[in-house]
Design a protein around this motif. Structure first.
Motif, PDB file in Angstrom:
ATOM      1  N   ASP A 166     128.307  93.599 134.289  1.00  0.00           N
ATOM      2  CA  ASP A 166     128.631  93.390 135.702  1.00  0.00           C
ATOM      3  C   ASP A 166     127.374  93.621 136.544  1.00  0.00           C
ATOM      4  O   ASP A 166     127.139  94.716 137.039  1.00  0.00           O
ATOM      5  CB  ASP A 166     129.752  94.335 136.120  1.00  0.00           C
ATOM      6  N   SER A 167     126.576  92.573 136.709  1.00  0.00           N
ATOM      7  CA  SER A 167     125.324  92.707 137.454  1.00  0.00           C
ATOM      8  C   SER A 167     125.552  92.916 138.943  1.00  0.00           C
ATOM      9  O   SER A 167     124.612  93.234 139.671  1.00  0.00           O
ATOM     10  CB  SER A 167     124.443  91.469 137.237  1.00  0.00           C
ATOM     11  N   GLY A 168     126.777  92.738 139.432  1.00  0.00           N
ATOM     12  CA  GLY A 168     127.076  92.978 140.833  1.00  0.00           C
ATOM     13  C   GLY A 168     127.415  94.420 141.135  1.00  0.00           C
ATOM     14  O   GLY A 168     127.579  94.793 142.296  1.00  0.00           O
ATOM     15  N   SER A 169     127.514  95.236 140.099  1.00  0.00           N
ATOM     16  CA  SER A 169     127.817  96.655 140.275  1.00  0.00           C
ATOM     17  C   SER A 169     126.530  97.440 140.409  1.00  0.00           C
ATOM     18  O   SER A 169     125.588  97.253 139.647  1.00  0.00           O
ATOM     19  CB  SER A 169     128.618  97.177 139.080  1.00  0.00           C
ATOM     20  N   GLN A 170     126.466  98.332 141.391  1.00  0.00           N
ATOM     21  CA  GLN A 170     125.250  99.122 141.558  1.00  0.00           C
ATOM     22  C   GLN A 170     125.187 100.270 140.559  1.00  0.00           C
ATOM     23  O   GLN A 170     124.118 100.838 140.336  1.00  0.00           O
ATOM     24  CB  GLN A 170     125.159  99.677 142.974  1.00  0.00           C
ATOM     25  N   ALA A 171     126.280 100.625 139.901  1.00  0.00           N
ATOM     26  CA  ALA A 171     126.290 101.734 138.954  1.00  0.00           C
ATOM     27  C   ALA A 171     127.195 101.392 137.781  1.00  0.00           C
ATOM     28  O   ALA A 171     127.974 100.439 137.821  1.00  0.00           O
ATOM     29  CB  ALA A 171     126.760 103.023 139.635  1.00  0.00           C
ATOM     30  N   THR A 172     127.067 102.170 136.727  1.00  0.00           N
ATOM     31  CA  THR A 172     127.849 101.991 135.513  1.00  0.00           C
ATOM     32  C   THR A 172     129.055 102.922 135.553  1.00  0.00           C
ATOM     33  O   THR A 172     128.916 104.100 135.873  1.00  0.00           O
ATOM     34  CB  THR A 172     126.972 102.266 134.281  1.00  0.00           C
ATOM     35  N   VAL A 173     130.221 102.386 135.231  1.00  0.00           N
ATOM     36  CA  VAL A 173     131.473 103.137 135.381  1.00  0.00           C
ATOM     37  C   VAL A 173     132.267 103.117 134.086  1.00  0.00           C
ATOM     38  O   VAL A 173     132.454 102.053 133.475  1.00  0.00           O
ATOM     39  CB  VAL A 173     132.350 102.544 136.496  1.00  0.00           C
ATOM     40  N   GLY A 174     132.737 104.277 133.663  1.00  0.00           N
ATOM     41  CA  GLY A 174     133.601 104.381 132.494  1.00  0.00           C
ATOM     42  C   GLY A 174     134.957 104.939 132.883  1.00  0.00           C
ATOM     43  O   GLY A 174     135.112 105.542 133.943  1.00  0.00           O
ATOM     44  N   ASN A 175     135.950 104.754 132.009  1.00  0.00           N
ATOM     45  CA  ASN A 175     137.278 105.289 132.285  1.00  0.00           C
ATOM     46  C   ASN A 175     137.455 106.666 131.639  1.00  0.00           C
ATOM     47  O   ASN A 175     136.590 107.156 130.914  1.00  0.00           O
ATOM     48  CB  ASN A 175     138.366 104.309 131.847  1.00  0.00           C
ATOM     49  N   SER A 176     138.598 107.271 131.894  1.00  0.00           N
ATOM     50  CA  SER A 176     138.848 108.622 131.375  1.00  0.00           C
ATOM     51  C   SER A 176     138.925 108.648 129.861  1.00  0.00           C
ATOM     52  O   SER A 176     138.566 109.649 129.229  1.00  0.00           O
ATOM     53  CB  SER A 176     140.144 109.175 131.975  1.00  0.00           C
ATOM     54  N   ALA A 177     139.410 107.562 129.261  1.00  0.00           N
ATOM     55  CA  ALA A 177     139.460 107.502 127.802  1.00  0.00           C
ATOM     56  C   ALA A 177     138.063 107.601 127.205  1.00  0.00           C
ATOM     57  O   ALA A 177     137.848 108.252 126.174  1.00  0.00           O
ATOM     58  CB  ALA A 177     140.145 106.210 127.356  1.00  0.00           C
ATOM     59  N   LEU A 178     137.088 106.986 127.859  1.00  0.00           N
ATOM     60  CA  LEU A 178     135.704 107.087 127.398  1.00  0.00           C
ATOM     61  C   LEU A 178     135.162 108.493 127.636  1.00  0.00           C
ATOM     62  O   LEU A 178     134.450 109.038 126.789  1.00  0.00           O
ATOM     63  CB  LEU A 178     134.837 106.057 128.110  1.00  0.00           C
ATOM     64  N   LEU A 179     135.493 109.090 128.768  1.00  0.00           N
ATOM     65  CA  LEU A 179     135.023 110.445 129.058  1.00  0.00           C
ATOM     66  C   LEU A 179     135.521 111.424 128.003  1.00  0.00           C
ATOM     67  O   LEU A 179     134.773 112.298 127.540  1.00  0.00           O
ATOM     68  CB  LEU A 179     135.491 110.874 130.447  1.00  0.00           C
ATOM     69  N   ARG A 180     136.766 111.270 127.587  1.00  0.00           N
ATOM     70  CA  ARG A 180     137.293 112.145 126.539  1.00  0.00           C
ATOM     71  C   ARG A 180     136.550 111.922 125.223  1.00  0.00           C
ATOM     72  O   ARG A 180     136.276 112.859 124.473  1.00  0.00           O
ATOM     73  CB  ARG A 180     138.793 111.905 126.353  1.00  0.00           C
ATOM     74  N   ALA A 181     136.206 110.657 124.950  1.00  0.00           N
ATOM     75  CA  ALA A 181     135.536 110.331 123.687  1.00  0.00           C
ATOM     76  C   ALA A 181     134.123 110.891 123.619  1.00  0.00           C
ATOM     77  O   ALA A 181     133.624 111.200 122.532  1.00  0.00           O
ATOM     78  CB  ALA A 181     135.528 108.824 123.484  1.00  0.00           C
ATOM     79  N   VAL A 182     133.454 111.011 124.765  1.00  0.00           N
ATOM     80  CA  VAL A 182     132.048 111.460 124.763  1.00  0.00           C
ATOM     81  C   VAL A 182     131.903 112.867 125.320  1.00  0.00           C
ATOM     82  O   VAL A 182     130.787 113.298 125.631  1.00  0.00           O
ATOM     83  CB  VAL A 182     131.159 110.494 125.579  1.00  0.00           C
TER      84      VAL A 182
ATOM     85  N   GLY B 160     126.608  98.322 134.888  1.00  0.00           N
ATOM     86  CA  GLY B 160     126.084  97.876 136.170  1.00  0.00           C
ATOM     87  C   GLY B 160     124.586  97.629 136.165  1.00  0.00           C
ATOM     88  O   GLY B 160     123.898  97.752 135.143  1.00  0.00           O
ATOM     89  N   ALA B 161     124.072  97.293 137.346  1.00  0.00           N
ATOM     90  CA  ALA B 161     122.665  96.927 137.491  1.00  0.00           C
ATOM     91  C   ALA B 161     121.737  98.074 137.137  1.00  0.00           C
ATOM     92  O   ALA B 161     120.612  97.849 136.677  1.00  0.00           O
ATOM     93  CB  ALA B 161     122.401  96.461 138.917  1.00  0.00           C
ATOM     94  N   ASP B 162     122.165  99.319 137.340  1.00  0.00           N
ATOM     95  CA  ASP B 162     121.296 100.453 137.019  1.00  0.00           C
ATOM     96  C   ASP B 162     120.969 100.494 135.532  1.00  0.00           C
ATOM     97  O   ASP B 162     119.853 100.815 135.137  1.00  0.00           O
ATOM     98  CB  ASP B 162     121.930 101.768 137.476  1.00  0.00           C
TER      99      ASP B 162
END
Length: 329
Positions: free
Chosen positions: A221-237, A306-308
């Motif tokens: 998503d090159s239109g996003s200024q930042a990278t976003v994960g969901n809670s399922a990913l947060l639990r995994a990492v 995202g773009a970052d």
């Protein structure tokens, strides 16, 4: 020591504090993929040269900006947004160009949905590719951070090469996959990390991404200024986060629709694509966004890249014909 510019920028901007949208929008799943018209309409005719290339600049969030013309007037600066099925135009620009109003539609942003007006654009040109009779959602400029968003409807379903090193965007016809063919980026002819992908609602889904040992469904998503994960990913990492200043902080997430969401800022040690492309010390905002629900990914580790993060590579090429994404280091 963490030196990634994205981390510094993220903390400095407050991850949304600059007032720019975090990412563009996702159309509803039943909408036509990569179409500039409302459901039930035929695709607009397109003047489609074999190869197109244009210079790009960057906004403060490292999103690429391309010069476009609307009704032979411009140049206007539109964010190159691979996460948007439809292009979007700023409200004040549509008004100044005297564009006719189209029907209202439901637009799905990262944090919710909104009923928005559209404008009828008879002629839209980017890099020599001319689209006719586009129907663009109209949003306030403050939500876009630019004159508009350049979505997949105006890119003629091409392969899209984002060249962060040379500040260029190239649109070209997809190369036919052949047995034993060399997987090289079309422009530099240098080997890149090639990741097989599939479509999901008109966008390329990266199916071989991993955060540590956890599989991740990831979207470019090159239109996003930042990278976003969901809670399922947060639990995994959870055990692979880095303790950095600002980690755990709750930050606002601004959608191009009217809603504001909130997420938790963390830094993930490692994200890999296909085993070859790697992003280390990855700043991620974790939030259960409307987008993840829309795509049925609430309980599956998922990530909007995202773009970052994209700007850490010299080039990223999305090849819609070959169902591949190429990452050049």
């Amino acid at each position: 020591m963490l030196t990634r510019r994205a981390i510094t920028q993220a903390l400095g901007l407050g991850l949304g504090g600059a007032g720019l949208p975090l990412n563009a929008f996702a159309q509803a799943p039943d909408a036509p993929a990569a179409s500039g018209l409302a459901s039930g309409s035929s695709p607009p005719p397109v003047v489609d040269p074999d190869d197109a290339e244009f210079n790009a600049s960057f906004d403060p969030s490292l999103r690429m900006l391309g010069a476009v013309s609307v009704e032979d007037r411009g140049p206007h600066q539109f964010v190159v947004d691979t996460g948007a099925n439809r292009s979007v135009i700023a409200e004040d620009l549509a008004r100044s160009l005297g564009l006719a109003a189209g029907p209202r539609i439901t637009l799905h942003g990262i944090a919710g949905a909104e009923d928005v007006p559209t404008a009828l654009v008879p002629r839209f040109e980017v890099g020599g590719i001319v689209s006719h009779n586009l129907q663009m959602p109209v949003l306030p400029r403050r939500r876009l951070g630019a004159d508009g968003l350049l979505g997949l409807d105006a890119l003629a379903n091409r392969a899209v090469e984002l060249d962060f090193r040379r500040h260029r965007v190239r649109l070209f016809r997809s190369r036919v996959r052949t047995v034993g063919s060399s997987r090289l980026t079309p422009d530099t002819r240098q080997p890149g990390a090639v990741v097989n992908a599939k479509y999901r609602f008109g966008q390329l889904t990266i199916v071989l991404a991993r955060a540590g040992n956890s599989p991740v469904t990831a979207f470019i998503d090159s239109g996003s200024q930042a990278t976003v994960g969901n809670s399922a990913l947060l639990r995994a990492v959870a055990t692979r986060k880095l303790a950095v200043p600002g980690a755990g902080r709750i930050v606002p997430i601004y959608s191009v629709t009217s809603q504001v969401a909130y997420g938790q800022f963390e830094v993930v040690r490692l994200l890999t694509f296909g085993g070859d492309a790697r992003l280390r010390n990855l700043p991620v905002i974790f939030s259960d966004l409307h987008t993840f629900d829309l795509w049925g990914l609430r309980d599956t580790p998922a990530l909007l890249i995202g773009a970052d993060s994209l700007s850490a590579f010299s080039q990223v090429t999305l090849d819609f014909g070959r169902h591949e994404v190429v990452f050049n280091p």
